[in-house]
Each structure stands twice: as structure tokens, then as C-alpha cells.
Design an enzyme around this catalytic site. Structure first.
Site, PDB file in Angstrom:
ATOM      1  N   CYS A  10      52.121 165.651  38.352  1.00  0.00           N
ATOM      2  CA  CYS A  10      51.633 164.320  38.741  1.00  0.00           C
ATOM      3  C   CYS A  10      51.147 164.330  40.182  1.00  0.00           C
ATOM      4  CB  CYS A  10      52.713 163.275  38.554  1.00  0.00           C
ATOM      5  SG  CYS A  10      54.019 163.405  39.751  1.00  0.00           S
ATOM      6  N   SER A  64      53.227 158.962  31.370  1.00  0.00           N
ATOM      7  CA  SER A  64      51.835 158.542  31.552  1.00  0.00           C
ATOM      8  C   SER A  64      51.755 157.029  31.794  1.00  0.00           C
ATOM      9  CB  SER A  64      51.030 158.928  30.315  1.00  0.00           C
ATOM     10  OG  SER A  64      51.628 158.338  29.178  1.00  0.00           O
ATOM     11  N   GLU A  98      60.269 165.350  23.917  1.00  0.00           N
ATOM     12  CA  GLU A  98      60.485 166.103  22.679  1.00  0.00           C
ATOM     13  C   GLU A  98      59.793 167.468  22.710  1.00  0.00           C
ATOM     14  OE1 GLU A  98      58.850 163.365  23.340  1.00  0.00           O
ATOM     15  OE2 GLU A  98      57.608 162.661  21.672  1.00  0.00           O
ATOM     16  N   PHE A 115      57.427 165.703  29.935  1.00  0.00           N
ATOM     17  CA  PHE A 115      57.619 167.126  29.619  1.00  0.00           C
ATOM     18  C   PHE A 115      57.434 168.026  30.833  1.00  0.00           C
ATOM     19  CE2 PHE A 115      52.992 167.046  29.580  1.00  0.00           C
ATOM     20  CZ  PHE A 115      52.690 168.295  30.113  1.00  0.00           C
TER      21      PHE A 115
HETATM   22  P1  NAD Z   1      54.280 160.581  28.089  1.00  0.00           P
HETATM   23  O1  NAD Z   1      54.005 159.239  28.626  1.00  0.00           O
HETATM   24  O2  NAD Z   1      53.522 161.024  26.884  1.00  0.00           O
HETATM   25  O3  NAD Z   1      55.829 160.729  27.688  1.00  0.00           O
HETATM   26  C1  NAD Z   1      56.870 160.442  28.597  1.00  0.00           C
HETATM   27  C2  NAD Z   1      58.120 160.049  27.826  1.00  0.00           C
HETATM   28  O4  NAD Z   1      57.874 158.846  27.084  1.00  0.00           O
HETATM   29  C3  NAD Z   1      58.564 161.087  26.801  1.00  0.00           C
HETATM   30  O5  NAD Z   1      59.973 161.157  26.811  1.00  0.00           O
HETATM   31  C4  NAD Z   1      58.042 160.541  25.490  1.00  0.00           C
HETATM   32  O6  NAD Z   1      58.836 160.908  24.382  1.00  0.00           O
HETATM   33  C5  NAD Z   1      58.090 159.036  25.696  1.00  0.00           C
HETATM   34  N1  NAD Z   1      57.027 158.303  24.985  1.00  0.00           N
HETATM   35  C6  NAD Z   1      55.759 158.747  24.730  1.00  0.00           C
HETATM   36  N2  NAD Z   1      55.054 157.796  24.096  1.00  0.00           N
HETATM   37  C7  NAD Z   1      55.862 156.727  23.959  1.00  0.00           C
HETATM   38  C8  NAD Z   1      55.693 155.429  23.397  1.00  0.00           C
HETATM   39  N3  NAD Z   1      54.550 155.047  22.855  1.00  0.00           N
HETATM   40  N4  NAD Z   1      56.736 154.579  23.425  1.00  0.00           N
HETATM   41  C9  NAD Z   1      57.910 154.940  23.985  1.00  0.00           C
HETATM   42  N5  NAD Z   1      58.130 156.172  24.527  1.00  0.00           N
HETATM   43  C10 NAD Z   1      57.123 157.047  24.526  1.00  0.00           C
HETATM   44  O7  NAD Z   1      54.082 161.608  29.292  1.00  0.00           O
HETATM   45  P2  NAD Z   1      54.119 163.199  29.257  1.00  0.00           P
HETATM   46  O8  NAD Z   1      52.874 163.698  28.597  1.00  0.00           O
HETATM   47  O9  NAD Z   1      55.427 163.692  28.772  1.00  0.00           O
HETATM   48  O10 NAD Z   1      54.057 163.521  30.823  1.00  0.00           O
HETATM   49  C11 NAD Z   1      52.886 163.604  31.566  1.00  0.00           C
HETATM   50  C12 NAD Z   1      52.606 162.330  32.354  1.00  0.00           C
HETATM   51  O11 NAD Z   1      53.696 162.050  33.222  1.00  0.00           O
HETATM   52  C13 NAD Z   1      51.391 162.447  33.259  1.00  0.00           C
HETATM   53  O12 NAD Z   1      50.644 161.266  33.157  1.00  0.00           O
HETATM   54  C14 NAD Z   1      51.987 162.605  34.647  1.00  0.00           C
HETATM   55  O13 NAD Z   1      51.151 162.184  35.703  1.00  0.00           O
HETATM   56  C15 NAD Z   1      53.193 161.740  34.533  1.00  0.00           C
HETATM   57  N6  NAD Z   1      54.196 162.054  35.542  1.00  0.00           N
HETATM   58  C16 NAD Z   1      54.380 161.158  36.548  1.00  0.00           C
HETATM   59  C17 NAD Z   1      55.305 161.414  37.549  1.00  0.00           C
HETATM   60  C18 NAD Z   1      55.523 160.420  38.652  1.00  0.00           C
HETATM   61  O14 NAD Z   1      56.526 160.521  39.357  1.00  0.00           O
HETATM   62  N7  NAD Z   1      54.644 159.468  38.846  1.00  0.00           N
HETATM   63  C19 NAD Z   1      56.059 162.597  37.510  1.00  0.00           C
HETATM   64  C20 NAD Z   1      55.857 163.493  36.458  1.00  0.00           C
HETATM   65  C21 NAD Z   1      54.916 163.201  35.483  1.00  0.00           C
END
Ligand code: NAD
Length: 499
Positions: A281, A226, A176, A149
Site C-alpha cells: 500500500c 482495498s 483467505e 493478503f
Molecule cells: P481486500 O479488500 O480484497 O481484502 C481485505 C480483507 O477483506 C480480506 O480479509 C478479505 O477476505 C476481506 N473482504 C474482501 N472482500 C470483502 C467483502 N466484499 N466484504 C467483506 N470482507 C471482504 O484487499 P486485499 O486484496 O487482501 O489487499 C490489498 C489491498 O489492501 C490494497 O488495496 C492495498 O492498498 C490495501 N492495503 C492498505 C493498507 C493501508 O494501511 N492503507 C495496508 C496494506 C494493504
């Protein structure tokens, strides 16, 4: 109230699963729209349509694909403010930050205009009698892209540039929480000349993601989010033989040496720790001053700066420092971790746990917090808080500070503030972290370098954008060819001739 469906074959379509998720306005806490959650059948249909569109796009000469990217850059510039407004409305970040989100994505589309050059293969003339050898880069086919997000424009554009310019089709599943920008990007790509079906958007949750992971048609998966989800996605995608790059969470340390310019370090920490409410991140979440005297000076410089931060909705003006966090759950989780830090004995030197914004009492705002005397065994040190909370861990020496950063399970970014070139060079060489800043708090590589962390911040090998982006989205094929004239000199061809 508005409704977001999916984007299939060049147009917006309604979701048919009957399942929806709420889209909140994080500043007010109100539901402002709903987003359709795709069923497996809807995702499979999007994949099948992408697979039908990909061969013609992949066969198009690369400069024609590059022209679509060129036009996309123009359109992103044209619609910058519109995209930023839609982004801030769902995400909550300030308008300058939202424009930065679009801008950093746009720069990768700009880089992808170089596809004809970046996709050039290698050639060996006369590898044997009459034998030439050449390699070429070919698209994977259909790729699944799943994004978080926190950067609703930048993250997908980092991937769509190299992915589409290389001749792939993409099925994109945005977060979402803030799906509107994805739909706008899809419309802009069509306006830029991308053939229908080459870029599909399916909104949804785990059900949609799992369908992408298990599909036999999908050849590659790019994920950002994450760490627990990144790990899961990497395992499931690679189990069915897909190429995968999965980027996870972070806990970025900034080391402040005794010789550092403390005002500069404090300014950097405030921007990198609290900007975008800490939902980056590459946010700095741990300050590591070396020596108690440095620590005392740093804390003294930080407190007044933090107290001056303007926390407000993006509509309150261009001088807002940061806005609300994305959901009520995120707000409660962050406040819970702050309380845990206090219970564990860290010293909360800036405490805004009772922060309320007049007129926005139900918004998901979290005031800025600063901890001192945090130790590595504490939950607030181990966990990625992803909120406006900076923890200070005091180190006795440079070696202790380096070891601290190296022992943490995450390895996305890190920084050192010092005037000493030897120390800076030693740090850059020895630290086991993917992106390093020297007097730069958020060392995000520009579009023509690649972005990626080490340790639990990345599963896979090839990074995002830059040269690695093009490597990830293409496969190498090597051709060995022999023509009869080569036989004239040496008689019967045999492999020995190539030794
Ligand atoms: P998230 O892991 O909750 O969600 C990321 C995506 O995965 C979303 O599209 C979500 O719908 C989907 N998702 C969530 N749970 C899932 C599951 N159990 N099974 C399959 N798909 C699933 O992350 P977020 O809260 O949207 O974003 C924040 C995180 O992203 C932080 O940890 C941040 O550090 C990380 N991030 C990392 C980078 C990088 O390049 N390393 C860049 C931006 C953000």
C-alpha cells in the site's frame, strides 16, 4: 495438500461449514492447500468464547500483559525464518521481504511492551474542595480484526500489539489467500503466555466478516484492505455503533525535482515501485518528474535498472528482486490494465507483457513495466494497479506536481526528491496526504509513530500502531471523586467550587 481451519480457545480446530477456499502456490500456480470458510455460527462461537476470556485478561495488571508481549518478541525472533518461509510459500514474496514483514510487525509488539506507560491516565488533585478527578483508559472488550493478503505477519501484529496489550480480546479474520501465518502467530501467543480464548482466528470470506460487523458483542473493528471494502466495512460497522478504523488503497506519487540526485531517485523508484511485485500500500506507483529534461534523465536512468530486475520464486535465492503476484486473477487484472494503458496512449517504455519464467510457466509472474507520458484521465493513473507497474506523469512545474498528488482520490503516502529544503518543507506542509517522505521513497512510520493515510485511503480517525493504536483500542473513563474532609472548609459542596 494441507488444510487450515480456525484457532479457537488456544488450539487449531477444523472448519465445520463444509465450505473451503483454495490456497495457491503463486510461483507454480498449483493448489497447495485449502482453507475453511467459517459459517456465521462458527464466528459467533469464536466471539462468545473471546467475550468469556476477555474480562480476566482485561483485569490483569498491565505489566503482566506486557510480559506476554515481551515473550512474544523473543518467540517471533526465534521463529523468524519459519514464519518467513510459510509466508513466502503462500504469498510469493522473497525471503528477505518476508523476514521484513515479520520484523516490522514484531517492532509493534516491542512497542506494546510499553503498555503500562501508554495506558496511564491523567489526574487532577484538588479540582474542588476535597475533589479529585482522574481519567483511565479501559479496553473496548472484544474487537474484530480483518486484514489483507499483502503483509500476513506485519498487518495483524500492528493491530494485535496495542489491542491485546490494552486488555482486549480479538477475533481475527486473515486473508483467505495466505492464512498459515495467522495460525502460527496464534500458537506463538499461547506459548508466550496469552490466556486461551483471548486471541481467536476465524478463516473465511465476506460471510465471516459480516458476522463480525453485525455482532452485538464486538465493540470495535480494525480493517485493512482495498478502498471499496474499507468503505463498506466502515459504514456497516459504524451503523451498529461500533468504533471503526478502516484503511484502504493507495496511489503514491513520488515527485522528482530538477535538482534531485537522479541516480538516487531512480534507485528509490525501482525499490519502491517493483519491490514485493508492487503489492504494497506504500509502493510508489506514479513518478512525477518536474520538467521534460528531468523526465528524460529519469527514464534513461530507470530503464537499465528495471531491465536488471530478477523476477523469480523465493526459492531461487536471496538475490531475487520480486516474486509472483498473489493470484491468477491479480495477474490477469494487472496485464489487462497494462493493455488498457497502451490503448489509452501512454508510452510503454519497458514492456514485459510476454514475460514467462522457464519451469514456472503457470506461476502468477508479471514482469516489470514502465510507462511514460501517462495523463491523469487514464485508467492506469486513476486505479490502484497493485502490481509491478510504474507510471510516469510529466509535470511542468512544482505547483503542477503538487496539485497532481493533491487531486488524486487516494492519500496514503507520497515522496519528494530534491536538494532544496524550502521546496521539501513546503511540500510536507501543503500536501493532503497522510505520510510524506523527503528523499525517502516509502515513508512508513516506525512503531512508536502512527501509520495512516488521508482521503479515500482511510475511513475513521485514529491510525494504526503508535499512540493512536492504544487510543483506538481503549475508551477513556473520567472519575470525579469527593471525600468528606473537603466539606469541612467550604461547607456544603457545590459545583461552583470547581469553577
Ligand atoms: P481486500 O479488500 O480484497 O481484502 C481485505 C480483507 O477483506 C480480506 O480479509 C478479505 O477476505 C476481506 N473482504 C474482501 N472482500 C470483502 C467483502 N466484499 N466484504 C467483506 N470482507 C471482504 O484487499 P486485499 O486484496 O487482501 O489487499 C490489498 C489491498 O489492501 C490494497 O488495496 C492495498 O492498498 C490495501 N492495503 C492498505 C493498507 C493501508 O494501511 N492503507 C495496508 C496494506 C494493504
Amino acid at each position: 495438500m494441507y488444510e487450515i481451519g480456525h484457532f479457537i480457545d488456544g488450539k487449531r480446530v477444523k472448519g465445520t461449514s463444509g465450505r473451503f477456499g483454495d490456497i495457491f502456490n503463486p510461483a507454480t500456480g498449483e493448489v497447495q492447500g485449502r482453507v475453511a470458510m467459517a459459517s456465521p455460527g462458527e464466528v459467533e462461537q469464536a466471539i462468545a468464547r473471546a467475550a468469556a476470556a476477555q474480562p480476566a485478561w482485561g483485569a490483569m495488571n498491565p505489566q503482566r500483559r506486557a510480559r506476554v508481549m515481551m515473550e512474544m518478541v523473543r518467540l517471533l525472533n526465534r521463529d523468524m525464518d519459519k514464519l518467513a518461509e510459510a509466508l513466502s510459500r503462500e504469498h510469493g514474496k522473497t525471503l528477505p521481504d518476508a523476514r521484513g514483514d515479520v520484523q516490522r510487525g514484531l517492532e509493534v509488539i516491542e512497542f506494546s511492551i510499553g503498555a503500562p506507560h501508554l495506558l496511564k491516565g491523567e489526574f487532577t488533585d484538588g479540582a474542588g474542595p476535597g475533589i479529585d478527578m482522574y481519567s483511565m483508559r479501559q479496553p473496548l472488550g472484544v474487537v474484530g480484526i480483518i486484514m489483507p493478503f499483502n503483509f500476513p505477519a506485519m498487518m495483524p501484529l500492528w493491530h494485535l500489539g496495542p489491542c491485546l496489550a490494552s486488555g482486549n480480546a480479538a477475533v481475527y479474520k486473515p486473508s483467505e489467500r495466505d492464512p498459515s501465518v495467522a495460525m502460527m502467530l496464534a500458537e506463538l501467543f499461547i506459548e508466550a503466555g496469552l490466556p486461551e480464548g483471548v486471541f481467536q482466528v476465524v478463516n473465511g470470506d465476506k460471510e465471516a466478516v459480516d458476522t463480525l460487523l453485525d455482532s452485538d458483542v464486538i465493540q470495535g473493528i480494525s480493517f485493512v484492505g482495498s478502498t471499496p471494502v474499507a468503505k463498506y466495512i466502515y459504514a456497516r460497522a459504524t451503523a451498529s455503533g461500533k468504533r471503526a478504523q478502516c484503511f484502504g488503497g493507495a496511489k503514491n506519487h513520488m515527485i522528482v525535482m530538477p535538482d534531485a540526485d537522479i541516480d538516487q531517485a531512480a534507485d528509490a523508484l525501482v525499490g519502491a515501485g517493483y519491490g514485493a511485485a508492487g503489492e504494497r500500500c506504500m509502493a510508489v506507483s506514479v513518478a512525477v518528474p518536474v520538467g521534460d529534461e528531468t523526465a528524460d534523465r529519469l527514464i534513461e536512468a530507470l530503464i537499465p535498472r528495471i531491465e536488471k530486475l530478477k523476477v523469480a520464486p523465493y526459492t531461487a535465492g536471496e538475490d531475487v528482486d520480486y516474486g509472483p503476484v498473489v493470484t491468477r486473477e491479480a495477474q490477469e487484472r494487472i496485464l489487462g490494465l497494462i493493455n488498457k494503458g497502451v490503448e489509452e496512449g501512454a508510452k510503454l517504455v519497458v514492456d514485459n507483457r510476454d514475460f514467462k519464467l522457464q519451469g514456472y510457466e503457470n506461476g502468477f509472474f508479471v514482469g516489470p513495466h514502465l510507462f511514460d507520458h501517462v495523463t491523469p484521465d487514464m485508467e492506469i493513473y486513476k486505479t490502484e494497479i497493485f502490481g509491478p507497474v510504474l507510471s510516469t506523469v510529466r509535470a511542468g512545474s512544482y505547483e503542477e506536481a503538487l496539485k497532481l498528488a493533491m487531486d488524486h482520490e487516494y492519500g496514503n503516502g507520497t515522496a519528494i526528491f530534491t536538494r532544496d529544503g524550502d521546496t521539501a518543507r513546503d511540500f510536507a506542509h501543503r500536501v493532503n496526504i497522510g505520510m510524506v517522505g523527503i528523499n525517502v521513497p516509502i515513508p512508513v512510520p516506525l512503531a512508536y509513530h502512527s501509520f495512516g493515510g488521508w482521503k479515500k485511503s482511510m475511513f475513521g480517525d485514529l491510525n494504526q500502531h503508535g499512540p493512536d493504536g492504544f487510543r483506538f483500542y481503549t475508551r477513556t473513563k473520567t472519575v470525579t471523586s469527593r471525600w468528606p474532609s473537603g466539606l469541612k472548609e467550604g461547607g456544603e459542596f457545590h459545583f461552583k467550587a470547581m469553577d
